[in-house]
Structures are given as C-alpha cells and as structure tokens.
Scaffold this motif. Structure first.
Motif, PDB file in Angstrom:
ATOM      1  N   UNK A   1     -55.782 -73.241  -9.031  1.00  0.00           N
ATOM      2  CA  UNK A   1     -55.663 -71.688  -8.374  1.00  0.00           C
ATOM      3  C   UNK A   1     -56.360 -71.937  -7.374  1.00  0.00           C
TER       4      UNK A   1
ATOM      5  N   UNK B   1     -53.323 -67.580  -9.067  1.00  0.00           N
ATOM      6  CA  UNK B   1     -52.755 -68.998  -9.612  1.00  0.00           C
ATOM      7  C   UNK B   1     -51.855 -69.377  -7.861  1.00  0.00           C
TER       8      UNK B   1
ATOM      9  N   UNK C   1     -47.883 -74.009 -10.442  1.00  0.00           N
ATOM     10  CA  UNK C   1     -48.144 -74.755 -11.790  1.00  0.00           C
ATOM     11  C   UNK C   1     -46.895 -75.753 -11.900  1.00  0.00           C
TER      12      UNK C   1
ATOM     13  N   UNK D   1     -59.103 -74.855  -7.676  1.00  0.00           N
ATOM     14  CA  UNK D   1     -59.744 -75.263  -8.972  1.00  0.00           C
ATOM     15  C   UNK D   1     -58.268 -75.990  -9.721  1.00  0.00           C
TER      16      UNK D   1
END
Lengths: 114, 112
Positions: free
Chosen positions: B36, B46, B49, B86
């Motif tokens: 993130x 976001x 992923x 993050x």
C-alpha cells in the motif's frame, strides 16, 4: 463514485470524554473495517463487519471501544472514557464481500485526547 | 502470529536510481501480500498485490516464500514516487473479507 468517507477529520477531546467517529463506506460494499494508526506505526486492525454483524472484533483493545453498523452501511466507532493513549488516526475501510477483493481506505479521523 | 517487518524507516535515493523497499513476513499459512502507498495528504491506497503479478507505476514485487520476503522494486525512481509505503499481509476471514497486518512503513524520498 465517492470513496470511503469519514467524519470528523479531526477531533480534540478531553481525557475521560466520550467520542464517536463515523464511517460511510463505498456504496454496495458489504465488508467494513476499522483500523487504528498510531504515530510511526502501520495501521492495526480493530474490527470487521460483514453486513450488520461484527464478524471479528478481536482487535478492539478493551471494552471502552465499541462499533456498530445497524443498517449494514454507515458504521460508528465509539470510544468511552477516552485516554491519552487513544490518540491516533482511526481509519475506516470497505470492500466487496469476498476475501479477494480490494480494500479501500478513508482519509481517517485524527483523534487527539488532551 | 502473523508479523510484517519493514526494516527501513526511511529510504532516500536520487532520481533515476534503483529502489528496493524491503519487507519480510512471518505467517504459518499461505499468505497473500500487498504493498500500500500513501502520498502526501492522500489516503492509503493499494499499489499492488502478489497474486496479480502486475507492474504498477513501474513497481514490481515478487513473493519469495523461501526467504519469506516481498520486496518492492523499481529500476528508476521518480520524484513522484516519494511517499510512505506499507507492506501488508492478509489472512482471510472465512468466505468474506480480509484482515490486513501492516508493517510499520518506509518513507521513500526521491531527490532530484
């Protein structure tokens, strides 16, 4: 469309007072989360709602913290007898139901307890 | 217990230099990992992923289960990459939702 909306954006309260923080998730999102972020730390999970029910409240630090989502949309995080250690940014997030869906965060409510 | 470690609080690089933001995790199951990003005065969003294996804004991240790492990389940093990053790990909540465990974050500062 509108993102996750949180009010107030900033709140200063005196130690011992009661505070409510509101979250309006993205329309149609059944999953709603509350996180807390202290200075210099990453967000920490507090509670998760699926619809109206709290499916996981394992992150709430103690019984002074409570959250509701009575109609499965807007949620309110309630903090009783606030303490200086409760000062943090409280983040709300929402997603479509299902573990593979992206979680969208609000801008947060910055709580300062003096 | 699940844990995400980002060892660097601040990473400062010059524009055009390669970037690697480190992330290590501990989790006994099969994790889903995320990065993130939070730009100045904006909400947390976001970036990417691991399951989608895409490159977003030139960033990539590979899940290394042997080293339990998910480092974020970009070959040539740009000034607009300056932000807080993050790393997060997801543990599914049954059939619905995700419970994200975040690292403490790394500030990336790209200097001109």
């Amino acid at each position: 469309g509108a993102g996750v909306s949180q009010t107030p954006s900033n709140k200063v309260t005196e130690k011992g007072k009661y505070v409510e923080l509101r979250c309006d998730p993205i329309s149609g999102h059944t999953a709603l989360y509350w996180y807390r972020q202290s200075l210099g730390q990453g967000p920490e999970f507090l509670i998760y709602f699926q619809g109206t029910g709290a499916a996981d409240d394992s992150g709430l630090p103690n019984d002074r913290f409570f959250a509701v989502r009575p109609e499965g949309s807007v949620s309110t995080l309630k903090i009783q007898r606030t303490e200086r250690g409760d000062s943090a940014v409280y983040l709300c997030a929402s997603s479509l139901g299902g573990s593979g869906n992206t979680i969208y965060f609000g801008e947060g409510s910055w709580l300062t307890v003096v | 217990a699940q844990r995400v470690t980002q060892p660097e609080k601040l990473l400062s690089v010059f524009k055009g230099a390669p970037v690697e933001l480190k992330c290590n995790y501990s989790y006994s199951g099969s994790p889903e990992l995320f990065w993130y990003v939070q730009y100045s005065r904006q909400r947390l969003q976001l970036l990417l992923r691991h399951i989608s294996r895409e490159s977003i804004k030139g960033f990539t991240a590979d899940l290394n289960k042997g080293e339990t790492s998910f480092h974020l990389k970009k070959p040539f940093a740009q000034e607009e990459d300056s932000a807080m990053y993050y790393c997060a790990l997801s543990r599914g909540l049954g059939s619905y939702g995700n419970k994200l465990v975040f690292g403490a974050g790394t500030i990336l500062r790209v200097k001109s």
